[in-house]
Structures are given as structure tokens and as C-alpha cells.
Design a protein around this motif. Structure first.
Motif, PDB file in Angstrom:
ATOM      1  N   PRO A 256       0.799  -1.238   0.000  1.00  0.00           N
ATOM      2  CA  PRO A 256       0.000   0.000   0.000  1.00  0.00           C
ATOM      3  C   PRO A 256       0.823   1.276   0.000  1.00  0.00           C
ATOM      4  O   PRO A 256       0.298   2.345  -0.344  1.00  0.00           O
ATOM      5  CB  PRO A 256      -0.853  -0.125   1.271  1.00  0.00           C
ATOM      6  CG  PRO A 256      -0.153  -1.131   2.126  1.00  0.00           C
ATOM      7  CD  PRO A 256       0.527  -2.077   1.190  1.00  0.00           C
ATOM      8  N   TRP A 257       2.110   1.200   0.366  1.00  0.00           N
ATOM      9  CA  TRP A 257       2.923   2.413   0.368  1.00  0.00           C
ATOM     10  C   TRP A 257       3.529   2.716  -1.012  1.00  0.00           C
ATOM     11  O   TRP A 257       4.176   3.741  -1.206  1.00  0.00           O
ATOM     12  CB  TRP A 257       4.055   2.325   1.404  1.00  0.00           C
ATOM     13  CG  TRP A 257       4.701   0.990   1.570  1.00  0.00           C
ATOM     14  CD1 TRP A 257       4.455   0.073   2.542  1.00  0.00           C
ATOM     15  CD2 TRP A 257       5.734   0.405   0.739  1.00  0.00           C
ATOM     16  NE1 TRP A 257       5.255  -1.049   2.370  1.00  0.00           N
ATOM     17  CE2 TRP A 257       6.047  -0.869   1.286  1.00  0.00           C
ATOM     18  CE3 TRP A 257       6.408   0.837  -0.397  1.00  0.00           C
ATOM     19  CZ2 TRP A 257       7.015  -1.704   0.727  1.00  0.00           C
ATOM     20  CZ3 TRP A 257       7.366   0.011  -0.960  1.00  0.00           C
ATOM     21  CH2 TRP A 257       7.655  -1.240  -0.403  1.00  0.00           C
ATOM     22  N   SER A 258       3.296   1.856  -1.971  1.00  0.00           N
ATOM     23  CA  SER A 258       3.835   2.121  -3.306  1.00  0.00           C
ATOM     24  C   SER A 258       2.932   3.100  -4.053  1.00  0.00           C
ATOM     25  O   SER A 258       1.708   3.094  -3.892  1.00  0.00           O
ATOM     26  CB  SER A 258       3.959   0.818  -4.097  1.00  0.00           C
ATOM     27  OG  SER A 258       2.689   0.267  -4.366  1.00  0.00           O
ATOM     28  N   GLY A 313      11.644  -2.523  -2.901  1.00  0.00           N
ATOM     29  CA  GLY A 313      11.079  -1.185  -3.009  1.00  0.00           C
ATOM     30  C   GLY A 313      12.142  -0.183  -3.400  1.00  0.00           C
ATOM     31  O   GLY A 313      13.338  -0.405  -3.172  1.00  0.00           O
ATOM     32  N   SER A 314      11.717   0.911  -3.999  1.00  0.00           N
ATOM     33  CA  SER A 314      12.659   1.954  -4.392  1.00  0.00           C
ATOM     34  C   SER A 314      11.924   3.279  -4.510  1.00  0.00           C
ATOM     35  O   SER A 314      10.729   3.316  -4.844  1.00  0.00           O
ATOM     36  CB  SER A 314      13.337   1.614  -5.722  1.00  0.00           C
ATOM     37  OG  SER A 314      12.370   1.459  -6.747  1.00  0.00           O
ATOM     38  N   PHE A 315      12.629   4.341  -4.227  1.00  0.00           N
ATOM     39  CA  PHE A 315      12.114   5.695  -4.420  1.00  0.00           C
ATOM     40  C   PHE A 315      12.900   6.307  -5.563  1.00  0.00           C
ATOM     41  O   PHE A 315      14.131   6.399  -5.519  1.00  0.00           O
ATOM     42  CB  PHE A 315      12.282   6.522  -3.152  1.00  0.00           C
ATOM     43  CG  PHE A 315      11.962   7.984  -3.338  1.00  0.00           C
ATOM     44  CD1 PHE A 315      10.686   8.390  -3.688  1.00  0.00           C
ATOM     45  CD2 PHE A 315      12.940   8.960  -3.182  1.00  0.00           C
ATOM     46  CE1 PHE A 315      10.379   9.728  -3.865  1.00  0.00           C
ATOM     47  CE2 PHE A 315      12.650  10.304  -3.348  1.00  0.00           C
ATOM     48  CZ  PHE A 315      11.365  10.684  -3.694  1.00  0.00           C
ATOM     49  N   ASP A 369      -0.971 -14.982  -0.145  1.00  0.00           N
ATOM     50  CA  ASP A 369      -1.401 -14.461   1.161  1.00  0.00           C
ATOM     51  C   ASP A 369      -0.459 -13.311   1.508  1.00  0.00           C
ATOM     52  O   ASP A 369       0.471 -13.466   2.298  1.00  0.00           O
ATOM     53  CB  ASP A 369      -1.343 -15.577   2.204  1.00  0.00           C
ATOM     54  CG  ASP A 369      -1.879 -15.126   3.558  1.00  0.00           C
ATOM     55  OD1 ASP A 369      -2.558 -14.071   3.607  1.00  0.00           O
ATOM     56  OD2 ASP A 369      -1.606 -15.810   4.561  1.00  0.00           O
ATOM     57  N   THR A 370      -0.723 -12.172   0.893  1.00  0.00           N
ATOM     58  CA  THR A 370       0.243 -11.076   0.920  1.00  0.00           C
ATOM     59  C   THR A 370       0.117 -10.261   2.200  1.00  0.00           C
ATOM     60  O   THR A 370      -0.940  -9.676   2.479  1.00  0.00           O
ATOM     61  CB  THR A 370       0.032 -10.154  -0.290  1.00  0.00           C
ATOM     62  OG1 THR A 370       0.062 -10.931  -1.485  1.00  0.00           O
ATOM     63  CG2 THR A 370       1.100  -9.082  -0.348  1.00  0.00           C
ATOM     64  N   PRO A 371       1.190 -10.187   3.000  1.00  0.00           N
ATOM     65  CA  PRO A 371       1.137  -9.359   4.208  1.00  0.00           C
ATOM     66  C   PRO A 371       1.374  -7.892   3.874  1.00  0.00           C
ATOM     67  O   PRO A 371       2.002  -7.560   2.860  1.00  0.00           O
ATOM     68  CB  PRO A 371       2.289  -9.918   5.043  1.00  0.00           C
ATOM     69  CG  PRO A 371       3.294 -10.370   4.022  1.00  0.00           C
ATOM     70  CD  PRO A 371       2.479 -10.884   2.863  1.00  0.00           C
ATOM     71  N   VAL A 372       0.850  -7.009   4.714  1.00  0.00           N
ATOM     72  CA  VAL A 372       1.171  -5.585   4.610  1.00  0.00           C
ATOM     73  C   VAL A 372       2.444  -5.352   5.400  1.00  0.00           C
ATOM     74  O   VAL A 372       2.498  -5.596   6.606  1.00  0.00           O
ATOM     75  CB  VAL A 372       0.026  -4.713   5.138  1.00  0.00           C
ATOM     76  CG1 VAL A 372       0.435  -3.248   5.134  1.00  0.00           C
ATOM     77  CG2 VAL A 372      -1.233  -4.920   4.296  1.00  0.00           C
ATOM     78  N   VAL A 373       3.477  -4.887   4.723  1.00  0.00           N
ATOM     79  CA  VAL A 373       4.800  -4.728   5.314  1.00  0.00           C
ATOM     80  C   VAL A 373       5.110  -3.237   5.432  1.00  0.00           C
ATOM     81  O   VAL A 373       4.862  -2.474   4.486  1.00  0.00           O
ATOM     82  CB  VAL A 373       5.864  -5.417   4.431  1.00  0.00           C
ATOM     83  CG1 VAL A 373       7.259  -5.197   4.982  1.00  0.00           C
ATOM     84  CG2 VAL A 373       5.557  -6.904   4.307  1.00  0.00           C
ATOM     85  N   PRO A 374       5.625  -2.781   6.574  1.00  0.00           N
ATOM     86  CA  PRO A 374       6.032  -1.365   6.669  1.00  0.00           C
ATOM     87  C   PRO A 374       7.081  -1.041   5.612  1.00  0.00           C
ATOM     88  O   PRO A 374       7.861  -1.911   5.203  1.00  0.00           O
ATOM     89  CB  PRO A 374       6.612  -1.253   8.085  1.00  0.00           C
ATOM     90  CG  PRO A 374       6.063  -2.436   8.829  1.00  0.00           C
ATOM     91  CD  PRO A 374       5.872  -3.518   7.825  1.00  0.00           C
ATOM     92  N   MET A 375       7.074   0.189   5.168  1.00  0.00           N
ATOM     93  CA  MET A 375       8.055   0.578   4.155  1.00  0.00           C
ATOM     94  C   MET A 375       9.460   0.367   4.710  1.00  0.00           C
ATOM     95  O   MET A 375       9.809   0.904   5.763  1.00  0.00           O
ATOM     96  CB  MET A 375       7.858   2.040   3.753  1.00  0.00           C
ATOM     97  CG  MET A 375       8.676   2.424   2.526  1.00  0.00           C
ATOM     98  SD  MET A 375       8.248   4.061   1.871  1.00  0.00           S
ATOM     99  CE  MET A 375       8.931   5.093   3.161  1.00  0.00           C
ATOM    100  N   PRO A 376      10.282  -0.433   4.037  1.00  0.00           N
ATOM    101  CA  PRO A 376      11.593  -0.783   4.570  1.00  0.00           C
ATOM    102  C   PRO A 376      12.574   0.383   4.477  1.00  0.00           C
ATOM    103  O   PRO A 376      12.356   1.348   3.736  1.00  0.00           O
ATOM    104  CB  PRO A 376      12.031  -1.948   3.690  1.00  0.00           C
ATOM    105  CG  PRO A 376      11.262  -1.782   2.423  1.00  0.00           C
ATOM    106  CD  PRO A 376       9.979  -1.122   2.779  1.00  0.00           C
TER     107      PRO A 376
END
Length: 692
Positions: A256-258, A313-315, A369-376
Motif C-alpha cells: 500500500p505504500w507504493s 522497493g525503491s524511491f 497471502d500477501t502481508p502488509v509490510v512497513p516501508m523498509p
């Protein structure tokens, strides 16, 4: 009575205006706008009626109608890339009225455009080399909306499941004696789409001003596009020895943070002047100021049975400042029973890309079964994330000349031409912005084409034309005797023959083609010493062969079709050390079939039923060809109804894409590796348009 008759006429006219048809002509760059039957190339266009009726949200959704095109994504983001004749066409290389680098590069809102033109095949002579180096198998050119002869005021409201709501307007007028035209159109929509929690918003507005004063014609197009995608469902990198089962059609395995955020301001100014009845001078200039920012998320599958995966992930912030220009002269002469059309001119393109990156620490996730992971946290970064500086500068220039000769009242047309292309590409350090590499090379790309019209409505054609992209640079490696050597631009070569039939209400075309694209790798300097020093060079190639069939028109009154099929044979040739020799190119289907049908019900004049089938054959899912995606078929259904509000037509549209809610891997195509893109779930689309 008279009122009933008048109402019936209004409905019939509205139905005709809504008919979706293929336009068998288009802009061919140097030769200008031509009817398909007069050129030795495969070209067609999709018009604004199709965009209104099918309600696509992206350019890729519109191009699903074409049997030679399929759509994929970039890595981790929503950037659409198109596969034509088995080769990629990136968003960077989509044209705007013949100019490269002006269209928004990731996602394109179709509402701004009057036509989407598709040219199948290489086009280095016609349009010059594409700045992004793609477009070897075909190109896409967008024509912005401009004022027509009749005044237009259209307002549209639309809804896409699950909660995507929007609307658009389109206003067009010709002023005074009709020499000045104004057209303004815009659209806005936002909300969740049919993939779980995937949010999209899109706001666009475009304005066109044109002047037709006899020998002088001027036009100015300006546009603004603002797009955002949150919680994109990404492609899946498959790091296993099997093909994973497809997740539920709606399931979202992204985070969700993407997000992806894009803002573009772009425009085009154009001039044409008739120096004489047979001499045309023209020039155009375009620009784009673009901003992108996104936290992109990827998924790499590690266990095909359990769905265990690694997330990334990447910014990546980015800005682009692009300009493009072209100018030319077209001269028509005749004598001795032979006609000539001389074309000469040149083009320039300037691009500056400013970007930076911040790659995050990887994390555990699961495809099913995708978990919601905090933005690393950040893992490593490069460039200035707050104010990116230039990382590349691209300057392309070209000059061209061609002659099209016509014999026997233009029943035989022979075209020959040359384009000299220069490429200057500079890459800079992410650390301090200093120059790292510079590519400064040139190449000549010829074209030969023949059209023969033995009968009215029938044309037979053949061509030899090339594609052009930046050549490689040998890696910096102590084992290479030519480390750092810069090679001339890659020339891919296309041979094509085919035929076209135009029966007025019905069109058909058939083409057979072969495209060879070079590739580079290192080989031993001495075959007798395979462990000795190596030399890097252009030794391999990719060979794509195929057959394309396309039909469209109204074979029976009230029944319209857009259909076609492609058979593709894309293989690796002369591969390094013979590995993968003769293997299929991953992500290129064996065949493609499309059929779009519209039926005006004879017993209810105001109602049209629509249906579409999209079928894609098997695809290799890795370079070794040990994995394969199964073929898939998708069905879409819809209806269109014209009602009267007073004396004003109101068009109601209802479409269901992927009626069966089929889950399938749509594509394994990517520029670097085979990544799996899942097809969209069942999607409901409703719209209502009223013309005041």
C-alpha cells in the motif's frame, strides 16, 4: 408524424457518429499523411469514437484492439510498454504528430487524442531513430484533437468498477469564415479500480488552436496531464523452475505504500505553407516538461508451490525537459508519364533526464497471502533525491531525402530514400554529476518500397527498411582486448511483403515480414584458446518472422467488425557459445487473435450490442525455454443505446471486460528478463454522453 421522423433521424445520426471503425491511413513521417493503399507499409488508426465507446483508461487498453500489439509494464511501476512484432516500444518512443519525446512517457490518457495510429514494422527512415532505442517492430503516433467542420459540445460522465468515477468535456468551434478553429477538451477521474485497493486518478486538459488561410496553415496544441497510481499490482519476477498458479483475479500482491505520481505539460506548434500548387514547406516544434516521483515495489517469487517471495522497493524521482523539431519540403512533379514526389528535410531532438534512486532493503512477502509490510529502510542510493541533476543528455539529429515515382497513373509506386542519423548520448555520474560516457556516432538508413495496384481496390506491396538504436559499448573488463570500445548504432533490417484490399465498406490486409536485430557479446580472440583473451563485438541476432492478417468494416449493414491475427516466430540466432540457439524469445506469443464486433439491432434502431475476444498464444517464460505460459482467452461484452433528451441525443454505454473474471498470466515480456504480468479482473464500465 414529422416530429417522430425528426427524432428517428437524430438517433440514426448519433448512432453513425458512435460507430467504431479503423482508419486506413496515417502519418508516415517524411512522406506525410497517406492512405494505406498508397504506401508499402502496414498502417492503420483507431479513432475517438472507439475511445468513447470502449472507455479505456490508458493507451495500452486501447491498443488491446490491435492483433499485432500486446501491453506489458515496466519493472515495479505502471509504465506501459508495448510489444509489436515481438519487439518492445516504450512510452518514451510514442510519437505526437510525428515528434518523439513529447508524449508523457509512462501512462497516456487516451481522451486527448483524435487518432491513435499504429505502424507495424521498422521506421528509422520514416520518423528517425527513437530516442529510447525501441520501436524496432513498430511505432505508435498520437494525433491531438482539433476543431472539425461541425460545432461540438459533448459532456460525458463515467464509472469504472469498483469505485472509479469521472467525467469529461469536449468543445469545438470554427470561428468567422471557418478559417480559425478552437477545441478544448478535458477529463478527470479517480477512485479504486477492479484490482483490490489499486487506486488511480487522472486529470487532463488539452487545447488546440488552428488557422487555415489558404496556402498557410498553422496549429498550436497545448496539454496538461496529472496521473497518480497507488498500490499498483506489480509484475512478478519468477526465480523458480516452474510457472506459479495464477492468484485470484482481484488479488493485489503489491504494497500500500507504493505509488506513482506524474505531471506533464507538453505542446506542439506546426506550420504548413503551399509555396506553389506542387510545393509544400512544413515545420513543427514540440516540448515536454515532465515530473515523475514514485515509490515502486516489486515481487520476486522464490517458491512456486507456497508463493513465498521477496519484496523490493525503491524511491525514484525524475524530471524531463525535452524538445523536438522537424522541417521539410515536399515537391510533386510529373513528366513523361511518370510522377515524382520528392521529400527532403531534417529533424532534431533534445532530451535532458534528471533522476536519482534509493533502493530499499528487501523483505519477505507472499504471492497468495500477501502481508502488509512497513516501508523498509534505505539500502543504497544515488543522485540527489531532493533535487535530481542531469544523468543523461540525448541529442539526435537527421537529414533525409526520398523520391516516390509513380507509373501508369500511379498504379505502380516505387519509393527510395536515405536518412543520415546522428546520435550524441551523454551519461553522467550519480555521485557528482560528472561526465562518465559519451556516445557520438552516426548511421545511414535506406528505404526501398514498392506498391502495385493491379485492380481497383487491390494493392500489393513490399519494402526493405531498417530500425536504428544506440550501439553497444564493450564492458570495462581486463579480459577484453577491446574494453570500452564504442560500436556504431545497431541497424535492424526488415523485409516485408503483403497485400491490401479496399472494398469501400470492408478492408483487409495481409503481411509477411522478417526482422533481424543484432546483438553483442564476447568471444575468444583465438578459437584454439577458449580460456584466453576475449573480444567484444556484434556477433548475434534476434530474428522475428511473422504473418499478420487484419480486417475491418461493415460486411453487412448494421454489423461492423475489427479483427485480425498474427503468427510470430521470434528466435535467438548465433547466440553466445551456442547457448539458447534457436530458442524462442521470452514473452513473444506464438500467435495473437482479436475480434471486435458491433451489431445495430434492426428491430431496435437505438441499440447496439458489442463484443470482443482477445486471444494470446503460448509464450516462452525464460530464455532457456524450459518454462512456458499457457495460452489465454478473454471475452468482453457491452451495449450502447441512444436516447433523446428533448432534441438532444444521449448515448448510454455499458461494457464488461473479462466477463468470466478469468485469472491468467497475460505476458512474460520484459526488456531484460521474463517477468509475469497478470491480466486485469472483471471490470464494469458505464458512461453517458450528451451532445448539446
Amino acid at each position: 408524424d414529422d416530429q417522430s421522423s425528426r427524432n428517428a433521424d437524430i438517433i440514426v445520426l448519433a448512432q453513425r457518429a458512435n460507430q467504431t471503425q479503423v482508419i486506413r491511413e496515417g502519418s508516415l513521417g517524411a512522406p506525410g499523411n497517406k492512405a494505406s493503399e498508397d504506401v508499402p507499409f502496414s498502417i492503420k488508426a483507431y479513432g475517438e469514437a472507439l475511445i468513447l465507446n470502449q472507455q479505456p483508461q490508458t493507451l495500452g487498453q486501447l491498443l488491446e484492439n490491435d492483433p499485432s500489439v500486446r501491453t506489458s509494464y515496466g519493472y515495479g511501476n505502471a509504465a506501459e510498454q508495448f510489444v509489436i512484432r515481438g519487439f518492445t516500444l516504450t512510452g518514451d518512443d510514442v510519437g505526437l504528430d510525428g515528434l518523439y519525446g513529447i508524449v508523457p512517457r509512462q501512462l497516456v490518457a487516451p481522451e486527448l487524442y483524435e487518432q491513435v495510429q499504429v505502424l507495424n514494422g521498422a521506421s528509422a527512415f520514416l520518423n528517425g531513430a527513437a530516442p529510447g532505442g525501441s520501436g524496432i517492430g513498430g511505432s505508435v503516433n498520437l494525433l491531438p484533437k482539433r476543431a472539425g467542420e461541425k460545432p461540438l459540445t459533448r459532456i460525458t460522465a463515467n464509472y469504472t468498477s469498483d469505485a472509479h468515477i469521472g467525467g469529461s468535456f469536449d468543445i469545438s468551434r470554427r470561428l468567422g469564415d471557418g478559417s480559425i478553429g478552437i477545441r478544448i477538451n478535458g477529463a478527470g477521474r479517480r477512485g479504486d479500480v477492479s484490482i483490490d485497493n489499486e487506486f488511480r486518478s487522472n486529470y487532463v486538459i488539452g487545447g488546440a488552436l488552428d488557422y487555415d488561410g489558404g496556402p498557410l496553415r498553422l496549429s498550436l496544441d497545448l496539454a496538461y496531464q496529472n496521473v497518480r497510481v497507488n498500490h499498483l499490482r506489480p509484475k512478478v519476477t519468477n526465480d523458480t523452475t516452474g510457472i506459479p498458479r495464477v492468484p485470484k483475479a482481484e488479488h493485489n500482491y503489491g504494497q500500500p505504500w507504493s505509488y506513482t505520481k506524474m505531471r506533464d505539460v507538453f505542446g506542439l506548434a506546426k506550420m504548413e505553407y503551399d509555396i506553389a500548387d506542387n510545393v509544400l514547406a512544413y515545420a513543427s516544434f514540440g516540448f515536454r516538461d515532465g515530473m515523475e516521483e514514485g515509490i515502486y515495489s516489486g515481487v520476486t517469487l522464490n517458491n512456486v508451490a507456497t508463493g513465498d517471495a521477496t519484496g523490493s522497493g525503491s524511491f525514484i524521482p525524475r524530471t524531463d525537459n525535452n524538445e523536438s523539431a522537424q522541417t521539410g519540403l515536399r515537391i510533386n512533379l510529373a513528366g513523361g508519364g511518370i510522377t515524382h514526389e520528392f521529400n527532403m528535410g531534417g529533424s532534431m531532438s533534445w532530451q535532458v533526464g534528471r533522476f536519482a534512486y534509493d533502493f530499499f532493503t528487501e523483505f519477505d512477502t507472499n504471492l497468495y497471502d500477501t502481508p502488509v509490510v512497513p516501508m523498509p529502510p534505505s539500502n543504497f542510493a544515488g543522485g540527489d533525491l531532493d533535487d535530481p541533476f542531469p544523468i543523461n543528455r540525448i541529442r539526435l539529429g537527421s537529414v533525409y531525402i526520398s523520391d516516390s515515382l509513380g507509373y501508369l497513373d500511379d498504379r505502380i509506386l516505387l519509393t527510395a530514400g536515405l536518412r543520415l542519423q546522428t546520435m550524441n548520448i551523454k551519461n553522467y555520474s550519480y555521485g557528482d554529476g560528472s561526465l562518465v560516457t559519451e556516445y557520438d556516432e552516426s548511421a545511414v538508413t535506406p528505404v526501398f518500397g514498392l506498391v502495385v495496384k493491379p485492380l481497383k481496390g487491390l494493392s500489393i506491396f513490399a519494402n526493405r527498411i531498417q530500425g536504428l538504436s544506440q550501439g553497444p559499448t564493450a564492458p570495462i573488463d581486463d579480459d577484453l582486448v577491446n574494453s570500452g570500445e564504442i560500436f556504431a548504432p545497431y541497424k535492424s533490417t526488415q523485409y516485408e511483403i503483403g497485400g491490401k484490399v479496399n472494398l469501400g465498406q470492408f478492408n483487409a490486409s495481409l503481411a509477411l515480414f522478417q526482422i533481424d536485430k543484432p546483438s553483442a557479446y564476447a568471444i575468444p580472440v583465438n578459437d584454439a584458446d577458449p580460456n584466453g583473451p576475449l573480444v567484444y563485438g556484434i556477433y548475434g541476432k534476434q530474428r522475428n518472422r511473422g504473418i499478420e492478417l487484419s480486417v475491418d468494416g461493415e460486411p453487412v449493414e448494421g454489423l461492423r467488425i475489427i479483427a485480425g491475427a498474427s503468427i510470430l516466430d521470434a528466435k535467438q540466432r548465433d547466440s553466445a557459445e551456442g547457448l539458447n540457439e534457436g530458442n524462442k524469445i521470452f514473452g513473444v506469443p506464438d500467435y495473437l487473435i482479436n475480434a471486435n464486433v458491433e451489431w445495430d439491432l434492426p428491430f431496435l434502431t437505438a441499440l447496439t450490442l458489442t463484443g470482443r475476444v482477445v486471444h494470446t498464444g503460448k509464450q516462452a517464460a525464460n530464455a532457456e525455454n524450459t518454462l512456458e505460459l499457457p495460452e489465454w482467452t478473454r471475452f468482453d461484452l457491452g451495449a450502447r443505446y441512444v436516447a433523446l433528451v428533448g432534441d438532444v441525443p444521449l448515448t448510454l454505454r455499458f461494457n464488461v471486460d473479462n466477463v468470466a473474471n478469468k485469472r491468467y498470466w497475460a505476458s512474460a515480456f520484459d526488456s531484460f528478463r521474463a517477468d509475469l504480468l497478470q491480466g486485469a479482473p472483471r471490470t464494469f464500465k458505464l458512461s453517458a454522453s450528451i451532445e448539446l
